[in-house]
Each structure stands twice: as structure tokens, then as C-alpha cells.
Design an enzyme around this catalytic site. Sequence first.
Site, short mmCIF file in Angstrom:
data_model
loop_
_atom_site.label_atom_id
_atom_site.label_comp_id
_atom_site.label_asym_id
_atom_site.label_seq_id
_atom_site.Cartn_x
_atom_site.Cartn_y
_atom_site.Cartn_z
N LEU A 151 0.86 -1.18 0.00
CA LEU A 151 0.00 0.00 0.00
C LEU A 151 0.90 1.23 0.00
O LEU A 151 1.95 1.24 0.65
CB LEU A 151 -0.90 0.03 1.25
N ASP A 152 0.48 2.27 -0.73
CA ASP A 152 1.24 3.51 -0.72
C ASP A 152 1.34 4.05 0.70
O ASP A 152 0.50 3.77 1.56
CB ASP A 152 0.56 4.56 -1.61
N ARG A 153 2.35 4.87 0.94
CA ARG A 153 2.58 5.40 2.29
C ARG A 153 1.34 6.08 2.86
O ARG A 153 1.02 5.94 4.04
CB ARG A 153 3.76 6.37 2.27
N THR B 223 -1.79 5.49 2.15
CA THR B 223 -2.97 4.62 2.15
C THR B 223 -2.97 3.75 3.40
O THR B 223 -1.93 3.28 3.84
CB THR B 223 -2.98 3.72 0.90
N ARG C 177 -5.70 5.61 -7.57
CA ARG C 177 -5.48 7.06 -7.60
C ARG C 177 -5.47 7.58 -9.03
O ARG C 177 -6.07 8.61 -9.34
CB ARG C 177 -4.16 7.37 -6.89
#
Length: 301
Positions: free
Chosen positions: A133-135, A137, A231
Amino acid sequence: MILAATVGPEQAGMRLDDGAKALFPQLSKGEIRRIIDWGGCTVSNTLARVASRALKEGEELVLGVMEQERRIDLVYRREDLLYEDSSFMAINKAPGINSQRTPYQLKGTVEYAVSVYLRETGIKEPARVIHRLDRGTSGVMFFPKNKRAATHISLLLKEGRVEKVYWALVDTLPDEERWTVDAPIAKLNKFRYGVAFPGKEAVTHFRTLAAGSGAVLVEARPVTGRTHQIRVHLTHCGLPILGDTTYGGASAPRMMLHCRQMCFRSSDGRKVSAVAPVDPAFLEECRARSIDLSPLLQPSP
């Protein structure tokens, strides 16, 4: 910030921390030791965690200087887990935490905290990051506990047979209640991705869950797993996520993207599923924008 220098004859034989201080005088000795301890130091591309190791002439020393707010001593206990069996475990990643190690840090990442948990529960396996997961998220992250489980879930992810459900807050009401974006994604620069040709196949199913005052809660179900996929696809639809400044989202306390659920079948056919509660910042943003999450937070019958 990344700092790099080559060990010269003057630093050869010095302790790592002393040599780093000589090469990077702008840093204090204490800061250098913290960088080493948190996994932000490499010597000739190898992670260095021992401040007393001797330097050799010609070695390349690289330090990743990390912001103070990222130094979170992340720990997972059994009661913190969303799911656990003999093959898999799932955690609820908080926003602002890195999924895996970076040039700046090892400690304080989900990967490191999971590796510590595995060791402390007697499992001599690395923390395998099979999806991330992105930072910014939050939400469900699964980790396999052994190589066989890692191979199994990796294949499922590749074949699109892991059900992933995300919640996102956007500031515009979509034109349709349900829609699908089937558009390839490519890297545009160091920080951004976008719909582009040629690109990697990417498919996401969306539906509107609730509308409030100046915000809409959208469910996203990505079939593929491209970097920044949800996104990028929402931005492509003119619906950037609140707090996602990289893609033009309006201001918010955090990027309002949460992995609510992941579900798949184990190799023996069992259903493996985890649901992640939303964090206080996400809840408060929904309340502030008159979106009632309570019906969606009830357990499924």
C-alpha cells in the site's frame, strides 16, 4: 535526503559512525547513530546496522536522512492482527507508514515490524511483501508465513483472484453509480503515474457508496495491481482523492484511501479474509462532510 561519499585513506580503519561523521560533518554523531540504527545506512550497497564496523578505503557510504516524524517504533502484537492462521497473517497499515524498507529506513516500516513479529512467534521466515500500500494509504495488508503460501498468494494476485475492496473520498459526484475504468497505466516521472499508451493493463471497478456535503465515498475494486492504480484511474475520471496532492486532490488531513477488505482462497480451498477498520482521521473527515459510515461498518449478515 540521501548523502553519499567514498571512504578515503583518512577514514579507512575508522568505525562506521566516526567515518560517517568525518565525511558528513553537518550531521551530529547522535543523528548518524540513529540513521544506522533505523536502517538508513549502506556501505557499498549493503545495509549496515553495526556502528562499530570498520570502514575500508574505496567503500561507498550512503546515509538516508529521515524526517523525525517518520521515526515511529512500529510493533505488531497478536491482538493487533486482523487475521492469522498457520500460513497467513494480515495487519491494518496505518496512514503515513511505509509498507517496506526504503533508502531512508528499515525500522518503523510494516515489513520490519512483521519480520520482528514472525521471529518472536518462532517463525524463521522473512517478511515477504507480496503486495503493498502507498505510504498515505491505510488498510489491509496480507503477509505469507512461508514460501509455499507466498507462491500461492502471489499467483492469485497475478491472476486477479484476490478480491480487494478500497474506500476513497472524492469531492465530486460521479456521473454514474457504477462504472469500470479499463485504461493502461505508465510511469510519467519519478513520482507520478498516469493513463498512457503504451502502458500496463489496468482495470478497476467503481461504485458510489454515499454522498455528503462536498464529498462522495467511492468503492474501488481493482482487478489488476498497478502502482497508484486507484489514484490514477479516479484522477482520469476527474475524481482525484481528497488529500492526494500528487494527483490534484483537495486538501485533507491525510490521503483518503483505505483498503477495507481483502479475500482469497487458500491452497486447500479455505476462505481467507480480513476487514480493516477505518482510522479516526478518515472517520472524522466523513463526519465533517456529512457522510454516515455506520451502515457500511455493520458486519455482513
